[in-house]
Design a protein around this motif. Structure first.
Motif, mmCIF file in Angstrom:
data_model
loop_
_atom_site.group_PDB
_atom_site.id
_atom_site.type_symbol
_atom_site.label_atom_id
_atom_site.label_comp_id
_atom_site.label_asym_id
_atom_site.label_seq_id
_atom_site.Cartn_x
_atom_site.Cartn_y
_atom_site.Cartn_z
ATOM 1 N N VAL A 55 0.838 -1.201 0.000
ATOM 2 C CA VAL A 55 0.000 0.000 0.000
ATOM 3 C C VAL A 55 0.870 1.249 0.000
ATOM 4 C CG1 VAL A 55 -1.650 1.342 1.358
ATOM 5 C CG2 VAL A 55 -1.986 -1.107 1.057
ATOM 6 N N GLN A 56 1.922 1.251 0.812
ATOM 7 C CA GLN A 56 2.821 2.416 0.822
ATOM 8 C C GLN A 56 3.514 2.591 -0.525
ATOM 9 O OE1 GLN A 56 5.540 2.080 4.138
ATOM 10 N NE2 GLN A 56 4.026 2.836 5.611
ATOM 11 N N GLY A 57 3.674 1.483 -1.255
ATOM 12 C CA GLY A 57 4.291 1.560 -2.590
ATOM 13 C C GLY A 57 3.314 1.900 -3.684
ATOM 14 N N GLY A 58 2.049 2.194 -3.325
ATOM 15 C CA GLY A 58 1.062 2.616 -4.322
ATOM 16 C C GLY A 58 0.273 1.490 -4.942
ATOM 17 N N VAL A 59 0.308 0.308 -4.346
ATOM 18 C CA VAL A 59 -0.437 -0.830 -4.885
ATOM 19 C C VAL A 59 -1.700 -1.022 -4.062
ATOM 20 C CG1 VAL A 59 -0.384 -3.310 -5.350
ATOM 21 C CG2 VAL A 59 1.692 -1.935 -5.673
ATOM 22 N N GLU A 60 -2.846 -1.148 -4.720
ATOM 23 C CA GLU A 60 -4.089 -1.415 -4.009
ATOM 24 C C GLU A 60 -4.108 -2.868 -3.546
ATOM 25 O OE1 GLU A 60 -8.939 -1.543 -4.678
ATOM 26 O OE2 GLU A 60 -7.616 -0.937 -6.315
ATOM 27 N N THR A 104 1.483 -19.444 -11.744
ATOM 28 C CA THR A 104 2.475 -18.714 -10.950
ATOM 29 C C THR A 104 3.255 -17.784 -11.868
ATOM 30 O OG1 THR A 104 2.675 -20.546 -9.395
ATOM 31 C CG2 THR A 104 4.467 -18.945 -9.430
ATOM 32 N N VAL A 105 3.416 -16.553 -11.433
ATOM 33 C CA VAL A 105 4.158 -15.569 -12.213
ATOM 34 C C VAL A 105 5.279 -15.004 -11.338
ATOM 35 C CG1 VAL A 105 2.225 -14.951 -13.697
ATOM 36 C CG2 VAL A 105 2.567 -13.700 -11.563
ATOM 37 N N GLY A 106 6.366 -14.645 -11.953
ATOM 38 C CA GLY A 106 7.478 -14.057 -11.201
ATOM 39 C C GLY A 106 8.227 -15.107 -10.401
ATOM 40 N N PRO A 107 9.315 -14.689 -9.764
ATOM 41 C CA PRO A 107 10.144 -15.628 -9.003
ATOM 42 C C PRO A 107 9.551 -15.933 -7.621
ATOM 43 C CG PRO A 107 11.059 -13.430 -8.836
ATOM 44 C CD PRO A 107 9.875 -13.327 -9.774
ATOM 45 N N LYS A 108 10.013 -17.024 -7.043
ATOM 46 C CA LYS A 108 9.642 -17.326 -5.654
ATOM 47 C C LYS A 108 10.410 -16.370 -4.740
ATOM 48 C CE LYS A 108 11.184 -21.123 -3.737
ATOM 49 N NZ LYS A 108 11.351 -22.566 -3.377
ATOM 50 N N ILE A 109 9.715 -15.875 -3.711
ATOM 51 C CA ILE A 109 10.290 -14.853 -2.839
ATOM 52 C C ILE A 109 10.438 -15.453 -1.437
ATOM 53 C CG2 ILE A 109 10.082 -12.468 -2.031
ATOM 54 C CD1 ILE A 109 7.899 -12.207 -4.311
ATOM 55 N N GLU A 110 11.635 -15.392 -0.889
ATOM 56 C CA GLU A 110 11.895 -15.992 0.417
ATOM 57 C C GLU A 110 12.674 -15.049 1.314
ATOM 58 O OE1 GLU A 110 12.108 -20.832 -0.322
ATOM 59 O OE2 GLU A 110 13.953 -19.672 0.017
ATOM 60 N N ALA A 111 12.471 -15.238 2.615
ATOM 61 C CA ALA A 111 13.280 -14.556 3.633
ATOM 62 C C ALA A 111 13.355 -15.492 4.834
ATOM 63 C CB ALA A 111 12.671 -13.217 4.026
ATOM 64 N N THR A 112 14.478 -15.477 5.532
ATOM 65 C CA THR A 112 14.654 -16.378 6.686
ATOM 66 C C THR A 112 15.058 -15.575 7.914
ATOM 67 O OG1 THR A 112 16.971 -16.767 6.093
ATOM 68 C CG2 THR A 112 15.337 -18.312 5.217
ATOM 69 N N ALA A 113 14.795 -16.192 9.061
ATOM 70 C CA ALA A 113 15.182 -15.581 10.343
ATOM 71 C C ALA A 113 15.568 -16.701 11.307
ATOM 72 C CB ALA A 113 14.025 -14.767 10.906
ATOM 73 N N GLN A 114 16.509 -16.404 12.172
ATOM 74 C CA GLN A 114 16.913 -17.380 13.180
ATOM 75 C C GLN A 114 16.050 -17.194 14.425
ATOM 76 O OE1 GLN A 114 19.326 -19.907 12.911
ATOM 77 N NE2 GLN A 114 18.268 -20.523 14.790
ATOM 78 N N GLY A 115 15.068 -18.073 14.568
ATOM 79 C CA GLY A 115 14.195 -18.031 15.724
ATOM 80 C C GLY A 115 12.975 -17.164 15.498
ATOM 81 N N LEU A 131 7.566 -5.842 -3.313
ATOM 82 C CA LEU A 131 6.991 -4.648 -3.932
ATOM 83 C C LEU A 131 7.424 -4.473 -5.386
ATOM 84 C CD1 LEU A 131 5.316 -2.085 -3.841
ATOM 85 C CD2 LEU A 131 7.282 -0.904 -2.802
ATOM 86 N N PRO A 132 8.731 -4.445 -5.722
ATOM 87 C CA PRO A 132 9.099 -4.252 -7.132
ATOM 88 C C PRO A 132 8.629 -5.389 -8.041
ATOM 89 C CG PRO A 132 11.032 -4.831 -5.804
ATOM 90 C CD PRO A 132 9.917 -4.559 -4.842
ATOM 91 N N ILE A 133 8.551 -6.605 -7.491
ATOM 92 C CA ILE A 133 8.102 -7.737 -8.312
ATOM 93 C C ILE A 133 6.619 -7.589 -8.641
ATOM 94 C CG2 ILE A 133 7.812 -10.240 -8.357
ATOM 95 C CD1 ILE A 133 10.268 -10.446 -6.528
ATOM 96 N N VAL A 134 5.809 -7.204 -7.649
ATOM 97 C CA VAL A 134 4.378 -7.003 -7.889
ATOM 98 C C VAL A 134 4.163 -5.901 -8.918
ATOM 99 C CG1 VAL A 134 2.260 -6.123 -6.847
ATOM 100 C CG2 VAL A 134 3.560 -7.896 -5.691
ATOM 101 N N LYS A 135 4.892 -4.796 -8.779
ATOM 102 C CA LYS A 135 4.723 -3.689 -9.738
ATOM 103 C C LYS A 135 5.091 -4.133 -11.154
ATOM 104 C CE LYS A 135 5.063 0.461 -6.917
ATOM 105 N NZ LYS A 135 5.728 1.772 -6.760
ATOM 106 N N ALA A 136 6.165 -4.906 -11.270
ATOM 107 C CA ALA A 136 6.583 -5.365 -12.598
ATOM 108 C C ALA A 136 5.537 -6.288 -13.215
ATOM 109 C CB ALA A 136 7.931 -6.076 -12.505
ATOM 110 N N GLN A 137 4.960 -7.179 -12.400
ATOM 111 C CA GLN A 137 3.962 -8.100 -12.930
ATOM 112 C C GLN A 137 2.669 -7.387 -13.306
ATOM 113 O OE1 GLN A 137 4.463 -11.236 -13.777
ATOM 114 N NE2 GLN A 137 6.589 -11.044 -13.107
#
Length: 282
Positions: A55-60, A104-115, A131-137
């Motif tokens: 939303v902050q990036g202008g996407v509904e 499925t469109v675009g790449p798989k998006i991942e993030a990890t955290a310890q604990g 955000l940039p991937i959604v805008k591009a798609q």
């Protein structure tokens, strides 16, 4: 600390759940992330963190609950999973899907955290990536697909064979500069009309220079009289004397250059007469 963050994010989620003021037609439907029983509590907070970034990036964004239908105005669907390994490494995974066909469109998006205490950092990292991937798609979906143009086949048409034209060119010695200039000018001139100077042609062109006079001075000029005869297979088509007006030269012009200018003048005068008696002449 993360419990407080969950409460705050839940308020944001509730706000996002409310109907949008204006429907842009480029909305993204955001589903809660799937998780094991002990991680389920983090599904909606992580989703709302992603919604906040979009939303902050202008996407509904339309946040879709478990029993809600994806609205028609959503072009993309964002869903994903939360998982944790035995080593307590938490992995957040997102995917984008086309609402129309579910692909499925675009790449798989991942993030990890310890604990689990660091899951909010992974959520922030994930939201920054998506955000940039959604805008591009969305931009790709809004790009009109132009119909493929059929191949254009260009027909190569061979030019008509040049017709032979017999040329006879005479002049007294005093008019030799003009005769030589006419000899140079006639060949390309008749070629533009699909003729070539060649012995034995059915069409015969006779140029007889009667007079060529050059008056010297600060600006020299020349005049000419040329008898022109055109015969087609024994039939006389044209028989007249072409007379030029004064053909002005330039200061210090060479005599052969003045003769060439006069030759062009003779042919220019002759052109409309040949167009009248030879249909294809131009």
């Amino acid at each position: 600390m993360f419990a407080i963050r969950i409460c705050v994010i839940s308020l944001v989620l509730a706000a996002l759940w409310a109907p949008a003021r204006a429907e842009s037609g480029d909305a993204v439907a955001l589903l809660p992330l799937d998780a094991d029983a002990r991680l389920t509590i983090y599904g909606q907070p992580v989703a709302s963190e992603i919604a906040r970034a979009l939303v902050q990036g202008g996407v509904e964004v339309v946040v879709v609950g478990p029993k809600m239908a994806v609205p028609d105005r959503a072009k993309l669907i964002v869903d994903g999973t939360i998982s944790a390994s035995k080593a307590d490494v938490v992995t957040l995974t997102l995917r984008l899907r086309n609402r129309i066909d579910g692909t499925t469109v675009g790449p798989k998006i991942e993030a990890t955290a310890q604990g689990l205490p660091n899951i909010d950092k992974a959520a922030s990292e994930l939201s920054a990536k998506i955000l940039p991937i959604v805008k591009a798609q969305l931009a790709a979906l809004n790009t009109p697909v132009l119909p493929e143009k059929p191949p254009v086949h260009v027909a190569v048409v061979a030019p008509d064979a040049l017709q032979a034209m017999t040329l006879e060119l005479t002049a007294p010695s005093s008019a030799e500069p003009l005769r030589a200039a006419l000899a140079d000018a006639v060949t390309p001139w008749v070629a533009r009309n699909n003729y070539e100077v060649k012995t034995g042609g059915k069409l015969a062109l006779t140029l007889e220079v009667k007079r060529y006079s050059v008056t010297n001075g600060k600006i020299p000029y020349a005049t000419a009289r040329v008898k022109v005869k055109v015969v087609d297979g024994g039939t006389k088509l044209f028989d007249r004397v072409v007379v030029t007006n004064s053909v002005l030269g330039d200061k210090d012009i060479a005599l052969d250059a003045l003769a060439k200018r006069t030759a062009r003048e003779v042919l220019d005068i002759l052109r409309p007469h040949l167009r009248r008696v030879i249909g294809a002449w131009r």
